[in-house]
Each structure stands twice: as C-alpha cells, then as structure tokens.
Design a protein around this motif. Structure first.
Motif, mmCIF file in Angstrom:
data_model
loop_
_atom_site.group_PDB
_atom_site.id
_atom_site.type_symbol
_atom_site.label_atom_id
_atom_site.label_comp_id
_atom_site.label_asym_id
_atom_site.label_seq_id
_atom_site.Cartn_x
_atom_site.Cartn_y
_atom_site.Cartn_z
ATOM 1 N N ILE A 9 -23.720 36.287 17.318
ATOM 2 C CA ILE A 9 -24.077 35.906 18.689
ATOM 3 C C ILE A 9 -25.293 36.691 19.161
ATOM 4 C CG2 ILE A 9 -23.318 35.998 21.103
ATOM 5 C CD1 ILE A 9 -20.495 35.331 20.119
ATOM 6 N N PHE A 10 -25.342 37.977 18.819
ATOM 7 C CA PHE A 10 -26.481 38.792 19.241
ATOM 8 C C PHE A 10 -27.767 38.283 18.599
ATOM 9 C CE2 PHE A 10 -29.461 42.235 19.427
ATOM 10 C CZ PHE A 10 -29.172 42.915 20.598
ATOM 11 N N THR A 11 -27.731 38.069 17.286
ATOM 12 C CA THR A 11 -28.982 37.743 16.586
ATOM 13 C C THR A 11 -29.409 36.287 16.746
ATOM 14 O OG1 THR A 11 -30.146 38.060 14.489
ATOM 15 C CG2 THR A 11 -27.948 37.127 14.348
ATOM 16 N N LEU A 12 -28.446 35.353 16.936
ATOM 17 C CA LEU A 12 -28.802 33.936 17.014
ATOM 18 C C LEU A 12 -28.720 33.355 18.415
ATOM 19 C CD1 LEU A 12 -27.125 32.611 13.732
ATOM 20 C CD2 LEU A 12 -29.567 32.973 14.160
ATOM 21 N N ALA A 13 -28.296 34.163 19.384
ATOM 22 C CA ALA A 13 -28.238 33.672 20.765
ATOM 23 C C ALA A 13 -28.948 34.643 21.715
ATOM 24 C CB ALA A 13 -26.781 33.481 21.197
ATOM 25 N N PHE A 14 -28.449 35.882 21.795
ATOM 26 C CA PHE A 14 -29.049 36.836 22.727
ATOM 27 C C PHE A 14 -30.491 37.174 22.361
ATOM 28 C CE2 PHE A 14 -30.143 41.199 23.845
ATOM 29 C CZ PHE A 14 -29.989 41.175 25.213
ATOM 30 N N PHE A 15 -30.734 37.444 21.083
ATOM 31 C CA PHE A 15 -32.065 37.868 20.634
ATOM 32 C C PHE A 15 -33.143 36.833 20.988
ATOM 33 C CE2 PHE A 15 -33.929 40.961 17.432
ATOM 34 C CZ PHE A 15 -35.242 40.567 17.628
ATOM 35 N N PRO A 16 -33.008 35.570 20.557
ATOM 36 C CA PRO A 16 -34.057 34.593 20.896
ATOM 37 C C PRO A 16 -34.194 34.331 22.387
ATOM 38 C CG PRO A 16 -32.191 33.534 19.805
ATOM 39 C CD PRO A 16 -31.986 34.995 19.663
ATOM 40 N N ALA A 17 -33.056 34.365 23.125
ATOM 41 C CA ALA A 17 -33.126 34.147 24.570
ATOM 42 C C ALA A 17 -33.870 35.295 25.261
ATOM 43 C CB ALA A 17 -31.717 34.011 25.140
ATOM 44 N N ALA A 18 -33.587 36.534 24.828
ATOM 45 C CA ALA A 18 -34.265 37.694 25.410
ATOM 46 C C ALA A 18 -35.764 37.663 25.110
ATOM 47 C CB ALA A 18 -33.646 38.982 24.872
ATOM 48 N N ILE A 19 -36.130 37.256 23.891
ATOM 49 C CA ILE A 19 -37.546 37.143 23.532
ATOM 50 C C ILE A 19 -38.221 36.075 24.389
ATOM 51 C CG2 ILE A 19 -39.164 36.498 21.703
ATOM 52 C CD1 ILE A 19 -37.978 39.239 21.310
ATOM 53 N N TRP A 20 -37.551 34.971 24.613
ATOM 54 C CA TRP A 20 -38.113 33.898 25.448
ATOM 55 C C TRP A 20 -38.393 34.391 26.865
ATOM 56 C CZ3 TRP A 20 -36.505 31.282 29.879
ATOM 57 C CH2 TRP A 20 -37.240 30.127 30.195
ATOM 58 N N LEU A 21 -37.452 35.135 27.430
ATOM 59 C CA LEU A 21 -37.670 35.684 28.779
ATOM 60 C C LEU A 21 -38.854 36.648 28.795
ATOM 61 C CD1 LEU A 21 -33.969 36.349 29.886
ATOM 62 C CD2 LEU A 21 -35.538 34.610 30.790
ATOM 63 N N LEU A 22 -38.948 37.491 27.771
ATOM 64 C CA LEU A 22 -40.062 38.431 27.683
ATOM 65 C C LEU A 22 -41.394 37.695 27.574
ATOM 66 C CD1 LEU A 22 -41.207 41.314 27.322
ATOM 67 C CD2 LEU A 22 -40.738 41.082 24.868
ATOM 68 N N LEU A 23 -41.414 36.618 26.803
ATOM 69 C CA LEU A 23 -42.659 35.878 26.610
ATOM 70 C C LEU A 23 -43.107 35.149 27.872
ATOM 71 C CD1 LEU A 23 -42.346 34.419 23.000
ATOM 72 C CD2 LEU A 23 -43.320 36.567 23.780
ATOM 73 N N GLN A 24 -42.172 34.869 28.776
ATOM 74 C CA GLN A 24 -42.575 34.275 30.048
ATOM 75 C C GLN A 24 -43.447 35.246 30.833
ATOM 76 O OE1 GLN A 24 -41.732 30.944 30.287
ATOM 77 N NE2 GLN A 24 -40.984 31.598 28.275
ATOM 78 N N LEU A 25 -43.156 36.532 30.696
ATOM 79 C CA LEU A 25 -43.983 37.559 31.361
ATOM 80 C C LEU A 25 -45.291 37.773 30.599
ATOM 81 C CD1 LEU A 25 -41.191 40.213 32.134
ATOM 82 C CD2 LEU A 25 -42.188 38.549 33.708
ATOM 83 N N LEU A 26 -45.204 37.791 29.273
ATOM 84 C CA LEU A 26 -46.390 38.062 28.470
ATOM 85 C C LEU A 26 -47.376 36.895 28.475
ATOM 86 C CD1 LEU A 26 -44.782 39.799 25.348
ATOM 87 C CD2 LEU A 26 -45.959 40.879 27.273
ATOM 88 N N SER A 27 -46.911 35.696 28.846
ATOM 89 C CA SER A 27 -47.795 34.535 28.823
ATOM 90 C C SER A 27 -48.926 34.638 29.842
ATOM 91 C CB SER A 27 -46.986 33.258 29.083
ATOM 92 O OG SER A 27 -46.387 33.303 30.375
ATOM 93 N N ILE A 28 -48.772 35.505 30.840
ATOM 94 C CA ILE A 28 -49.828 35.673 31.849
ATOM 95 C C ILE A 28 -50.834 36.740 31.437
ATOM 96 C CG2 ILE A 28 -48.307 34.917 33.719
ATOM 97 C CD1 ILE A 28 -47.953 37.846 34.505
ATOM 98 N N THR A 29 -50.598 37.374 30.290
ATOM 99 C CA THR A 29 -51.512 38.393 29.770
ATOM 100 C C THR A 29 -52.515 37.721 28.825
ATOM 101 O OG1 THR A 29 -50.206 38.919 27.807
ATOM 102 C CG2 THR A 29 -49.623 40.053 29.872
ATOM 103 N N PRO A 30 -53.589 38.422 28.454
ATOM 104 C CA PRO A 30 -54.586 37.830 27.538
ATOM 105 C C PRO A 30 -54.200 37.884 26.062
ATOM 106 C CG PRO A 30 -55.328 39.997 28.253
ATOM 107 C CD PRO A 30 -54.064 39.707 29.025
ATOM 108 N N ILE A 31 -52.933 38.180 25.743
ATOM 109 C CA ILE A 31 -52.505 38.227 24.343
ATOM 110 C C ILE A 31 -52.645 36.841 23.713
ATOM 111 C CG2 ILE A 31 -50.580 38.699 22.776
ATOM 112 C CD1 ILE A 31 -49.482 40.636 24.765
ATOM 113 N N ASN A 32 -53.090 36.800 22.473
ATOM 114 C CA ASN A 32 -53.273 35.548 21.750
ATOM 115 C C ASN A 32 -51.994 34.694 21.805
ATOM 116 O OD1 ASN A 32 -53.096 33.820 19.182
ATOM 117 N ND2 ASN A 32 -55.240 34.452 19.189
ATOM 118 N N GLU A 33 -52.160 33.433 22.191
ATOM 119 C CA GLU A 33 -51.024 32.533 22.377
ATOM 120 C C GLU A 33 -50.213 32.350 21.093
ATOM 121 O OE1 GLU A 33 -50.243 27.775 23.331
ATOM 122 O OE2 GLU A 33 -52.280 28.589 23.221
ATOM 123 N N TRP A 34 -50.894 32.312 19.935
ATOM 124 C CA TRP A 34 -50.189 32.067 18.684
ATOM 125 C C TRP A 34 -49.393 33.283 18.218
ATOM 126 C CZ3 TRP A 34 -49.388 27.325 17.387
ATOM 127 C CH2 TRP A 34 -50.261 26.347 17.846
#
Length: 300
Positions: free
Chosen positions: A78-103
């Motif tokens: 559950i941690f690796t296949l549910a919590f981990f990807p969901a937490a990364i997705w939330l983090l990327l919502q914040l990082l998407s406003i930064t100039p970090i390469n989209e890919w």
C-alpha cells in the motif's frame, strides 16, 4: 592499519564509487549490446544469482513464516503502490510552478508509480540483518503486481495509456526470481550441514552482484551525453529525490516502530527498503506520441 580495516568494512560503499567512476570512464563496456551484454548478464543471470543465493541461505521455516505475515505485506504494498505515487503527485503540483524541466517532473512521477525493487531491497535488507524472507516476498509480489498496477497509476497521474508486454515481463520475473529461489531451497536441503559448517559469504556474493548492476546502470546513463537538460533542473531534481528518499524512510521507520505496529526490528528494516525504493523492471511503451514512454531493460 586502521585505514585498511575501515576499507574492508566499507568495501561495498567504496565499490559503488568505483563502479560509478568506471562507468563514467568507459561506459561502452556495460551498455546494452556492449561486451558485458547486460541485457543477458544483468537482466537474467545477475538477478537469478541473487535469488538463488537467497534460497540457498534462508531456512525454509523463515520463508514460510514470511508468507503469512499479511500485515507486513499490506503495509509495504500500500505504501509503495498507493501512498508513494499519490504523495509524489501532490509534490509535483507544487513543483510545476517552478522552472524545473517538465520531463524531469514526469520522470519523477513515472518512477514513483513503479513497484518495489527486485534485487536491491533484498540485498540491502540482508546486509543489515533485516527480515530477508519478507523482503524477497514483497520484492517478487510487488513486481508481479506492478505489471498491472503501474500502467493504471500512469494513466491516473500522467493520463498516459500504455501497452504492457505482460507475458514477457511475467515470464522474466518468474524465471529470474521464483525459479532460482526454489532451486536454492532444494539445493539447501542436500547441503544444509555443509552450509552451516562453512558459512559461505552469501551477503558478500549478493552485494558484489549488485555492484555489477549499478555499474551497467550508470554505463547506460553516461553513454547518452546528449540529454538536453539544464544544470539547475538536474541539480534541483537530485536534491528533491534525496529529500524524498530520506523523508519516506523516516516515515516508514516511525510507523513501523510504533508500540502497536506488530513489527520486529528486522521487519522494520524490510519495510524501510522495500517501501521506499523503486524498481525499473517494467518495460512498456505508450501508443500515444504525446505521452510518456518508458522502456527499461535493467533490473534494480
């Protein structure tokens, strides 16, 4: 003298540095199609060696006990296949406003959707005296789950449809993980007394194989110098990855060491490595040219 003793004790860490340095100096040796032929020696022989080694070193009772530790398996998967990807997705919502390469961000999400590692979690768990049997089960079981779950996660988080060579991936995992483990257990029955007398260095053998895997992985990385990435994005994403790794390991440690967790210290070690590390065993390609394509032949 103290330096030599220290080097003997830390030989694996020194080996990692040397493997990466060797890959940087001459990456053509360890790339796919190169002299080492990692598409065969790593993807099949190296991983099979690790699990044969584990089957040879583990008591059957330990493996049987690990199979019925349902709470531990649920926590890890559950941690690796549910919590981990969901937490990364939330983090990327914040990082998407930064100039970090989209890919790079999409790559981070892709890795976050991957299953537990096939070999490294087992080796690292064994190296520090953790529950190796639990690590073996969750590495294998998580990899089989990933054949189905990872494409669904990519569709959910990246809106990328993917075609997965289910039969080839399943057969590769079965032949390199399950079969060598069973053979190792069978051989152990006949030479158990000899193994207990001689106590072969199973941990050192598995760690040496992992160094080969690390070397070939970095050979692939360094053999492609034309990646169009700005230095700022690359440095920042490396910092983010290290921060995620440390944070998730701390989080799993806290949860697995609570008084009512029901986990032993050995279980905690397996939880920390299996839950927070990711495998690159899946190879699939999206039919949509505008979506993320993943094709990985190495096994980590």
């Amino acid at each position: 003298m103290r330096l030599l003793e220290r080097m003997r004790k830390e030989w694996f860490m020194i080996g990692i540095v040397l493997a990466i340095a060797g890959a940087k100096l001459e990456p053509s040796i360890g790339v796919n199609g190169g002299p080492l032929m990692p598409e065969i020696t790593v993807s099949y022989i190296a991983v099979a060696t690790i699990f044969f080694n584990s089957g040879l070193s583990l008591n059957t009772e330990e493996l049987t006990s690990a199979l019925v530790h349902i709470k531990l398996h649920l926590f890890i998967q559950i941690f690796t296949l549910a919590f981990f990807p969901a937490a990364i997705w939330l983090l990327l919502q914040l990082l998407s406003i930064t100039p970090i390469n989209e890919w790079l961000l999409k790559g981070l999400q892709t890795v976050g959707c991957m299953p537990p590692p096939v070999s490294s979690a087992v080796i690292l768990t064994k190296a520090v005296g953790g529950n190796e049997a639990a690590a073996i089960f969750n590495s294998a079981f998580g990899s089989f789950l990933g054949i189905v779950v990872t494409p669904l996660l990519l569709l959910l988080f990246l809106h990328s449809s993917s075609s997965v060579p289910f039969t080839s991936i399943f057969s590769q995992l079965f032949m390199t993980v399950v079969v060598p483990l069973i053979i190792g257990q069978i051989v152990r029955r006949y030479i158990k007394d000899w193994l207990e007398r001689k106590k072969p260095p199973f941990g050192a053998v598995s760690s040496s194989v992992l160094l080969v895997i690390i070397y070939t992985t970095f050979c692939d990385t360094f053999s492609n110098p034309d990646i169009d990435l700005d230095r700022f994005s690359l440095i920042l994403i490396l910092f983010i990855i290290c921060s995620i790794q440390l944070s998730f390991m701390l989080l799993t440690f806290i949860f697995s060491t609570r008084n009512n967790s029901g986990f032993t210290p050995a279980d905690t070690v397996a939880v920390m490595f299996c839950s927070t590390h990711k495998s690159l065993t899946l190879g699939f390609q999206s039919p949509d040219p505008g979506s993320v394509d993943v094709h990985v032949t190495g096994v980590v």
